[in-house]
Design an enzyme around this catalytic site. Structure first.
Site, PDB file in Angstrom:
ATOM      1  N   ASN A 219       0.852  -1.191   0.000  1.00 32.92           N
ATOM      2  CA  ASN A 219       0.000   0.000   0.000  1.00 32.92           C
ATOM      3  C   ASN A 219       0.888   1.240   0.000  1.00 32.92           C
ATOM      4  O   ASN A 219       2.028   1.192   0.458  1.00 32.92           O
ATOM      5  CB  ASN A 219      -0.864  -0.007   1.276  1.00 32.92           C
TER       6      ASN A 219
ATOM      7  N   HIS B  75       0.760   5.189   1.445  1.00 30.93           N
ATOM      8  CA  HIS B  75       0.011   6.006   2.407  1.00 30.93           C
ATOM      9  C   HIS B  75       0.640   7.404   2.457  1.00 30.93           C
ATOM     10  O   HIS B  75       1.864   7.526   2.521  1.00 30.93           O
ATOM     11  CB  HIS B  75       0.060   5.338   3.785  1.00 30.93           C
TER      12      HIS B  75
HETATM   13  C1  GAR Z   1      -2.631   8.811  -2.511  1.00 32.57           C
HETATM   14  O1  GAR Z   1      -2.144  10.013  -2.003  1.00 32.57           O
HETATM   15  C2  GAR Z   1      -2.445   7.686  -1.521  1.00 32.57           C
HETATM   16  O2  GAR Z   1      -1.312   7.859  -0.722  1.00 32.57           O
HETATM   17  C3  GAR Z   1      -3.713   7.809  -0.698  1.00 32.57           C
HETATM   18  O3  GAR Z   1      -4.713   8.118  -1.622  1.00 32.57           O
HETATM   19  C4  GAR Z   1      -4.150   8.851  -2.712  1.00 32.57           C
HETATM   20  C5  GAR Z   1      -4.587   8.185  -3.992  1.00 32.57           C
HETATM   21  O4  GAR Z   1      -4.210   8.943  -5.094  1.00 32.57           O
HETATM   22  N1  GAR Z   1      -3.986   6.613  -0.002  1.00 32.57           N
HETATM   23  C6  GAR Z   1      -4.546   6.579   1.198  1.00 32.57           C
HETATM   24  O5  GAR Z   1      -4.884   7.571   1.807  1.00 32.57           O
HETATM   25  C7  GAR Z   1      -4.737   5.180   1.765  1.00 32.57           C
HETATM   26  N2  GAR Z   1      -5.147   5.240   3.126  1.00 32.57           N
HETATM   27  P1  GAR Z   1      -4.372   8.403  -6.572  1.00 32.57           P
HETATM   28  O6  GAR Z   1      -5.803   7.870  -6.714  1.00 32.57           O
HETATM   29  O7  GAR Z   1      -4.166   9.600  -7.425  1.00 32.57           O
HETATM   30  O8  GAR Z   1      -3.355   7.331  -6.808  1.00 32.57           O
END
Ligand code: GAR
Length: 204
Positions: A110, A112
């Site tokens: 994952n 984060h």
């Molecule tokens: C990213 O910033 C990732 O780190 C976060 O969601 C975003 C997705 O961006 N993930 C979380 O918060 C997981 N808990 P994306 O859809 O543009 O890849």
């Protein structure tokens, strides 16, 4: 490490999926993205996957399942049927059931948007801003049954600036995510790692 087929699970705009697909196309990340699953019908990640020619692009609607476990069981079957060795969560915003996590232990990663263990959970960027930290960043980690709690594979740090908003800080973090995630995935399938306690030790 043999099979480098991966499944990506994404709920949102899919920018991390996009950079992984770009890195694969450019020969910088030796994996095959065989399957993309989203729990959101309108996730841009689905469009990105289709446009890149991912062989299987699937939306599963959580509302048509009795519970989380049965939703996750269908995801697991799709992943296994596609022969995927690795599961890459890229902005996947659903909590995973314990059987799903156990089934893919050591094979699911994952990203984060904070320097874990600070600011786990769904509001990491907001929480970092309101806490007042002067640096934040992103973490790539293995997924275990503790939310955002698995062994850490890689991290990158960014400054938090006085004028930052959620948008400006998240954008700065995403610049790092977009370098870190494909690079970590590539390292994982080429070098591999061992786990000692909580520590990930990269093989050279
Ligand atoms: C990213 O910033 C990732 O780190 C976060 O969601 C975003 C997705 O961006 N993930 C979380 O918060 C997981 N808990 P994306 O859809 O543009 O890849």
């Amino acid at each position: 490490m043999g099979n480098n087929a991966i499944a990506v699970m994404a709920s949102g705009k899919g920018s991390n999926l996009r950079v992984i697909l770009d890195a694969v196309a450019a020969g910088r990340c030796p994996v095959q993205v065989k399957l993309v699953i989203s729990d959101k019908a309108d996730a841009q990640a689905l469009e990105i996957a289709r446009a890149a020619g991912v062989p299987q692009v699937v939306h599963l609607c959580p509302k048509s399942y009795a519970d989380r476990a049965s939703f996750d069981a269908d995801c697991a079957e799709l992943i296994d049927a596609a022969g995927c060795q690795w599961i890459v969560l890229a902005g996947y915003m659903r909590i995973l059931s314990s059987p799903f996590v156990r089934r893919f232990r050591g094979r699911m990663i994952n990203i984060h948007p904070s320097i874990l263990p600070a600011f786990s959970g769904a509001k990491a960027v907001e929480d970092a801003l309101s806490y007042g930290v002067k640096a934040s960043g992103c973490t790539v980690h293995l997924v275990d049954e503790v939310l955002d709690g698995g062994p850490i594979l890689a991290q990158a740090v960014v400054p938090v600036l006085d004028g930052d908003t959620f948008e400006s800080l998240h954008a700065r973090i995403q610049v790092e995510e977009h370098k870190l995630y494909p690079a970590t995935l590539a390292r994982m399938v080429t070098s591999g790692f061992d786990i000692e306690g909580r520590r990930v030790i990269w093989r050279t």
